[in-house]
Design a protein around this motif. Structure first.
Motif, PDB file in Angstrom:
ATOM      1  N   ASN A 167      27.580  30.978 -12.675  1.00 51.74           N
ATOM      2  CA  ASN A 167      28.051  29.718 -13.266  1.00 51.74           C
ATOM      3  C   ASN A 167      29.043  30.004 -14.391  1.00 51.74           C
ATOM      4  N   LYS A 168      28.761  31.021 -15.175  1.00 60.79           N
ATOM      5  CA  LYS A 168      29.672  31.403 -16.254  1.00 60.79           C
ATOM      6  C   LYS A 168      31.020  31.862 -15.690  1.00 60.79           C
ATOM      7  N   LYS A 169      30.999  32.622 -14.605  1.00 69.05           N
ATOM      8  CA  LYS A 169      32.238  33.080 -13.972  1.00 69.05           C
ATOM      9  C   LYS A 169      33.076  31.895 -13.479  1.00 69.05           C
ATOM     10  N   VAL A 170      32.412  30.903 -12.910  1.00 71.23           N
ATOM     11  CA  VAL A 170      33.124  29.708 -12.438  1.00 71.23           C
ATOM     12  C   VAL A 170      33.753  28.971 -13.615  1.00 71.23           C
ATOM     13  N   LEU A 171      32.990  28.778 -14.674  1.00 67.85           N
ATOM     14  CA  LEU A 171      33.514  28.086 -15.848  1.00 67.85           C
ATOM     15  C   LEU A 171      34.689  28.860 -16.457  1.00 67.85           C
ATOM     16  N   LEU A 172      34.563  30.162 -16.562  1.00 74.24           N
ATOM     17  CA  LEU A 172      35.662  30.970 -17.112  1.00 74.24           C
ATOM     18  C   LEU A 172      36.897  30.923 -16.205  1.00 74.24           C
ATOM     19  N   ALA A 173      36.688  30.908 -14.893  1.00 74.76           N
ATOM     20  CA  ALA A 173      37.814  30.796 -13.960  1.00 74.76           C
ATOM     21  C   ALA A 173      38.489  29.436 -14.112  1.00 74.76           C
ATOM     22  N   THR A 174      37.703  28.393 -14.319  1.00 73.62           N
ATOM     23  CA  THR A 174      38.249  27.050 -14.525  1.00 73.62           C
ATOM     24  C   THR A 174      39.048  26.994 -15.823  1.00 73.62           C
ATOM     25  N   ILE A 175      38.513  27.578 -16.868  1.00 72.89           N
ATOM     26  CA  ILE A 175      39.217  27.613 -18.157  1.00 72.89           C
ATOM     27  C   ILE A 175      40.523  28.396 -18.020  1.00 72.89           C
ATOM     28  N   GLN A 176      40.480  29.508 -17.319  1.00 73.67           N
ATOM     29  CA  GLN A 176      41.697  30.302 -17.107  1.00 73.67           C
ATOM     30  C   GLN A 176      42.729  29.513 -16.314  1.00 73.67           C
ATOM     31  N   TYR A 177      42.276  28.765 -15.327  1.00 71.53           N
ATOM     32  CA  TYR A 177      43.183  27.919 -14.547  1.00 71.53           C
ATOM     33  C   TYR A 177      43.853  26.891 -15.451  1.00 71.53           C
ATOM     34  N   ILE A 178      43.063  26.230 -16.279  1.00 70.67           N
ATOM     35  CA  ILE A 178      43.604  25.213 -17.184  1.00 70.67           C
ATOM     36  C   ILE A 178      44.655  25.839 -18.099  1.00 70.67           C
ATOM     37  N   LYS A 179      44.335  26.989 -18.654  1.00 74.09           N
ATOM     38  CA  LYS A 179      45.302  27.673 -19.526  1.00 74.09           C
ATOM     39  C   LYS A 179      46.555  28.077 -18.756  1.00 74.09           C
TER      40      LYS A 179
END
Length: 89
Positions: free
Chosen positions: A68-80
């Protein structure tokens, strides 16, 4: 907050779903997000969540805390990476 809810790609309303999955302006950046998330979803037999906005933001109870943390971090990276909100205070 905006005079027009339409996305500047002119293919829909700029909402979370459009931003994460549909906007042509971010198609190239989205490939990385999709690859990371699909790997995790496949591992947990949850491929049906591939276009579920809540999963990208909140995770899922059937997925490990680490994934779940990996998904959230990937989403944050996408947004950035999109730089869509670089001028927003």
């Amino acid at each position: 907050d905006t005079p027009d809810a339409s996305c500047n790609c002119r293919r829909g309303v700029e909402d979370e779903k459009h931003f994460l999955f549909d906007c042509l302006n971010f198609a190239r950046v989205r490939v990385t997000l999709a690859a990371k998330v699909l790997t995790i979803l496949t591992k947990h037999n949850l491929v049906q969540l591939a276009n579920n906005v809540d999963f990208y933001i909140y995770g899922h109870t059937s997925v490990t805390l680490d994934d779940n943390k990996k998904v959230l971090l990937a989403t944050i990276q996408y947004i950035k990476s999109t730089k869509r909100f670089k001028n927003v205070l």
